[in-house]
Design a protein around this motif. Structure first.
Motif: not given
Length: 81
Positions: A50-55, A57-66
């Motif tokens: 679960e912690r890995l999945e959250k990390r 998704w944070v990475g995916v959202y970070g790339v999308a925001a960039f």
């Protein structure tokens, strides 16, 4: 087997011992402990996933925001010219 008379020594000399039953009970206790240890470990693995999945998704959202920021910058630069 000899019948035990009160006050005539140890009961272990006269009472029968069912080794098969004791072995089965011991195996059941061992299996129960192994099962509880397995459930505990699976719970830990589930929490880590679960912690890995959250990390992720944070990475995916970070790339999308960039990428959105880069796109917005490109649109603003072309509009300014």
């Amino acid at each position: 087997m000899t019948i035990r008379r009160p006050g005539e020594g140890s009961r272990f000399l006269y009472d029968s011992f069912d080794a098969a039953s004791a072995r089965i009970e011991a195996n059941e206790r061992v299996a129960e402990e192994r099962w509880s240890a397995l459930e505990f470990r699976l719970g830990q693995i589930d929490a880590v996933l679960e912690r890995l999945e959250k990390r992720i998704w944070v990475g995916v959202y970070g790339v999308a925001a960039f990428l959105l920021a880069q796109g917005a910058e490109a649109v603003i630069r072309t509009a300014m010219r």
